[in-house]
Motif scaffolding. Sequence first.
Motif, PDB file in Angstrom:
ATOM      1  N   ALA A  35      11.486  19.357  22.655  1.00 33.40           N
ATOM      2  CA  ALA A  35      11.894  20.241  23.503  1.00 33.40           C
ATOM      3  C   ALA A  35      10.915  19.909  24.894  1.00 33.40           C
ATOM      4  O   ALA A  35      11.196  20.792  25.807  1.00 33.40           O
ATOM      5  CB  ALA A  35      10.979  21.674  23.029  1.00 33.40           C
ATOM      6  N   ARG A  36      10.512  18.721  25.101  1.00 33.30           N
ATOM      7  CA  ARG A  36       9.615  18.430  26.222  1.00 33.30           C
ATOM      8  C   ARG A  36      10.518  18.516  27.422  1.00 33.30           C
ATOM      9  O   ARG A  36      11.795  18.101  27.619  1.00 33.30           O
ATOM     10  CB  ARG A  36       9.113  16.833  26.284  1.00 33.30           C
ATOM     11  N   GLY A  37      10.076  19.250  28.562  1.00 28.88           N
ATOM     12  CA  GLY A  37      10.699  19.255  29.755  1.00 28.88           C
ATOM     13  C   GLY A  37      11.444  20.588  29.916  1.00 28.88           C
ATOM     14  O   GLY A  37      12.317  21.003  31.018  1.00 28.88           O
ATOM     15  N   ASN A  38      11.825  21.164  28.589  1.00 28.18           N
ATOM     16  CA  ASN A  38      12.596  22.458  28.648  1.00 28.18           C
ATOM     17  C   ASN A  38      11.897  23.728  28.561  1.00 28.18           C
ATOM     18  O   ASN A  38      12.405  24.805  28.212  1.00 28.18           O
ATOM     19  CB  ASN A  38      13.789  22.397  27.546  1.00 28.18           C
ATOM     20  N   ILE A  39      10.626  23.550  28.166  1.00 27.70           N
ATOM     21  CA  ILE A  39       9.740  24.790  28.040  1.00 27.70           C
ATOM     22  C   ILE A  39       8.393  24.733  28.985  1.00 27.70           C
ATOM     23  O   ILE A  39       7.706  23.880  29.367  1.00 27.70           O
ATOM     24  CB  ILE A  39       8.956  24.788  26.618  1.00 27.70           C
ATOM     25  N   ASP A  40       8.430  26.037  29.649  1.00 25.61           N
ATOM     26  CA  ASP A  40       7.214  26.358  30.634  1.00 25.61           C
ATOM     27  C   ASP A  40       6.085  27.094  30.212  1.00 25.61           C
ATOM     28  O   ASP A  40       5.157  27.324  31.143  1.00 25.61           O
ATOM     29  CB  ASP A  40       7.969  26.864  32.063  1.00 25.61           C
ATOM     30  N   LYS A  41       6.403  27.809  29.289  1.00 23.51           N
ATOM     31  CA  LYS A  41       5.673  28.974  28.896  1.00 23.51           C
ATOM     32  C   LYS A  41       5.534  29.128  27.464  1.00 23.51           C
ATOM     33  O   LYS A  41       6.223  29.002  26.543  1.00 23.51           O
ATOM     34  CB  LYS A  41       6.209  30.210  29.491  1.00 23.51           C
ATOM     35  N   ILE A  42       4.074  29.521  26.984  1.00 20.60           N
ATOM     36  CA  ILE A  42       4.029  29.976  25.608  1.00 20.60           C
ATOM     37  C   ILE A  42       3.451  31.460  25.594  1.00 20.60           C
ATOM     38  O   ILE A  42       2.410  31.605  26.377  1.00 20.60           O
ATOM     39  CB  ILE A  42       2.830  28.997  25.058  1.00 20.60           C
ATOM     40  N   TYR A  43       3.958  32.113  24.711  1.00 20.58           N
ATOM     41  CA  TYR A  43       3.387  33.465  24.519  1.00 20.58           C
ATOM     42  C   TYR A  43       2.691  33.773  23.297  1.00 20.58           C
ATOM     43  O   TYR A  43       3.473  33.294  22.079  1.00 20.58           O
ATOM     44  CB  TYR A  43       4.645  34.653  24.960  1.00 20.58           C
ATOM     45  N   LEU A  44       1.741  34.237  23.290  1.00 20.64           N
ATOM     46  CA  LEU A  44       1.235  34.680  22.093  1.00 20.64           C
ATOM     47  C   LEU A  44       0.857  36.132  21.714  1.00 20.64           C
ATOM     48  O   LEU A  44       0.695  37.001  22.348  1.00 20.64           O
ATOM     49  CB  LEU A  44      -0.314  34.056  21.776  1.00 20.64           C
ATOM     50  N   HIS A  45       1.581  36.373  20.289  1.00 18.21           N
ATOM     51  CA  HIS A  45       1.859  37.734  20.057  1.00 18.21           C
ATOM     52  C   HIS A  45       0.962  38.044  18.731  1.00 18.21           C
ATOM     53  O   HIS A  45       0.538  37.004  17.880  1.00 18.21           O
ATOM     54  CB  HIS A  45       3.112  38.059  19.744  1.00 18.21           C
ATOM     55  N   TRP A  46       0.962  39.262  18.007  1.00 18.82           N
ATOM     56  CA  TRP A  46       0.856  39.751  17.018  1.00 18.82           C
ATOM     57  C   TRP A  46       1.938  40.435  16.485  1.00 18.82           C
ATOM     58  O   TRP A  46       2.767  40.897  17.475  1.00 18.82           O
ATOM     59  CB  TRP A  46      -0.310  40.536  16.511  1.00 18.82           C
ATOM     60  N   THR A  47       2.558  40.343  15.289  1.00 16.91           N
ATOM     61  CA  THR A  47       3.741  41.092  14.929  1.00 16.91           C
ATOM     62  C   THR A  47       3.851  42.618  14.735  1.00 16.91           C
ATOM     63  O   THR A  47       4.953  43.162  14.790  1.00 16.91           O
ATOM     64  CB  THR A  47       4.515  40.382  13.630  1.00 16.91           C
ATOM     65  N   GLU A  73      -9.569  34.805  10.475  1.00 15.89           N
ATOM     66  CA  GLU A  73      -9.961  33.702  11.045  1.00 15.89           C
ATOM     67  C   GLU A  73      -9.009  32.136  11.135  1.00 15.89           C
ATOM     68  O   GLU A  73      -8.923  31.873  11.835  1.00 15.89           O
ATOM     69  CB  GLU A  73     -11.435  33.403  10.753  1.00 15.89           C
ATOM     70  N   LEU A  74      -8.416  32.351   9.882  1.00 12.16           N
ATOM     71  CA  LEU A  74      -7.390  31.184   9.482  1.00 12.16           C
ATOM     72  C   LEU A  74      -6.319  31.258  10.471  1.00 12.16           C
ATOM     73  O   LEU A  74      -5.683  30.403  11.189  1.00 12.16           O
ATOM     74  CB  LEU A  74      -7.067  31.248   7.870  1.00 12.16           C
ATOM     75  N   GLN A  75      -5.886  32.666  10.884  1.00 12.61           N
ATOM     76  CA  GLN A  75      -4.598  32.634  11.616  1.00 12.61           C
ATOM     77  C   GLN A  75      -5.135  32.331  12.918  1.00 12.61           C
ATOM     78  O   GLN A  75      -4.529  31.485  13.855  1.00 12.61           O
ATOM     79  CB  GLN A  75      -4.121  34.012  11.699  1.00 12.61           C
ATOM     80  N   ILE A  76      -6.242  32.456  13.468  1.00 12.44           N
ATOM     81  CA  ILE A  76      -6.675  32.257  14.847  1.00 12.44           C
ATOM     82  C   ILE A  76      -6.929  30.862  15.012  1.00 12.44           C
ATOM     83  O   ILE A  76      -6.479  30.196  16.090  1.00 12.44           O
ATOM     84  CB  ILE A  76      -7.974  33.200  15.294  1.00 12.44           C
ATOM     85  N   ASP A  77      -7.492  30.252  14.054  1.00 12.74           N
ATOM     86  CA  ASP A  77      -7.701  28.862  14.104  1.00 12.74           C
ATOM     87  C   ASP A  77      -6.492  28.110  14.345  1.00 12.74           C
ATOM     88  O   ASP A  77      -6.245  27.087  15.021  1.00 12.74           O
ATOM     89  CB  ASP A  77      -8.766  28.450  12.931  1.00 12.74           C
ATOM     90  N   SER A  78      -5.450  28.545  13.433  1.00 12.37           N
ATOM     91  CA  SER A  78      -4.220  27.773  13.319  1.00 12.37           C
ATOM     92  C   SER A  78      -3.419  28.247  14.487  1.00 12.37           C
ATOM     93  O   SER A  78      -2.851  27.126  15.233  1.00 12.37           O
ATOM     94  CB  SER A  78      -3.266  28.572  12.180  1.00 12.37           C
ATOM     95  N   MET A  79      -3.422  29.433  15.222  1.00 13.07           N
ATOM     96  CA  MET A  79      -2.878  29.511  16.430  1.00 13.07           C
ATOM     97  C   MET A  79      -3.420  28.675  17.515  1.00 13.07           C
ATOM     98  O   MET A  79      -2.464  28.007  18.506  1.00 13.07           O
ATOM     99  CB  MET A  79      -2.986  31.002  16.999  1.00 13.07           C
ATOM    100  N   ALA A  80      -4.564  28.286  17.373  1.00 16.02           N
ATOM    101  CA  ALA A  80      -5.536  27.595  18.535  1.00 16.02           C
ATOM    102  C   ALA A  80      -4.879  25.893  18.287  1.00 16.02           C
ATOM    103  O   ALA A  80      -4.629  25.434  19.270  1.00 16.02           O
ATOM    104  CB  ALA A  80      -6.783  27.497  18.438  1.00 16.02           C
ATOM    105  N   LYS A  81      -4.724  25.599  17.236  1.00 12.75           N
ATOM    106  CA  LYS A  81      -4.269  24.304  16.937  1.00 12.75           C
ATOM    107  C   LYS A  81      -2.740  24.147  17.246  1.00 12.75           C
ATOM    108  O   LYS A  81      -2.327  23.063  17.854  1.00 12.75           O
ATOM    109  CB  LYS A  81      -4.379  23.952  15.384  1.00 12.75           C
ATOM    110  N   VAL A  82      -2.056  25.138  17.093  1.00 10.71           N
ATOM    111  CA  VAL A  82      -0.655  24.993  17.512  1.00 10.71           C
ATOM    112  C   VAL A  82      -0.435  24.904  18.816  1.00 10.71           C
ATOM    113  O   VAL A  82       0.366  23.973  19.584  1.00 10.71           O
ATOM    114  CB  VAL A  82       0.261  26.413  16.935  1.00 10.71           C
ATOM    115  N   VAL A  83      -1.298  25.831  19.692  1.00 10.89           N
ATOM    116  CA  VAL A  83      -1.206  25.676  21.186  1.00 10.89           C
ATOM    117  C   VAL A  83      -1.813  24.203  21.606  1.00 10.89           C
ATOM    118  O   VAL A  83      -1.078  23.956  22.665  1.00 10.89           O
ATOM    119  CB  VAL A  83      -2.118  26.899  21.741  1.00 10.89           C
TER     120      VAL A  83
END
Length: 113
Positions: A18-30, A100-110
């Motif tokens: 996806a490199r070059g085609n993504i400019d933004k990352i949005y973080l949510h809860w569902t 805490e596992l979700q928050i840690d995982s989100m940080a790693k994903v970002v």
Amino acid sequence: MVTKRITLDELRQLAARARGNIDKIYLHWTAGNYHQFFSDYHLNIDSDGAVMATTDDLTEYKAHTWRRNSRAIGIALACCVDAVAHADGHIDFGNVPPTELQIDSMAKVVAVL
């Protein structure tokens, strides 16, 4: 909707494509429950930190953020079904709060993205 658990290495490969085609990352809860995933987001993160992909292409248009979906990735924590954000800034995460596992995982994903 096909939802597939992916590793950070697999995410790294998706991000490279996806490199070059993504400019933004949005973080949510569902505003849903643990183990409940929505196809509006590219990635859903479960209570145990598992990363669930709803696509094999991070450039796929997903309706996760009003009027801000183009060239964007939506990532959501699967939680907060009964959460309330108060006008004074206080948030009650309810009976299904982010783990805490979700928050840690989100940080790693970002970090990977």
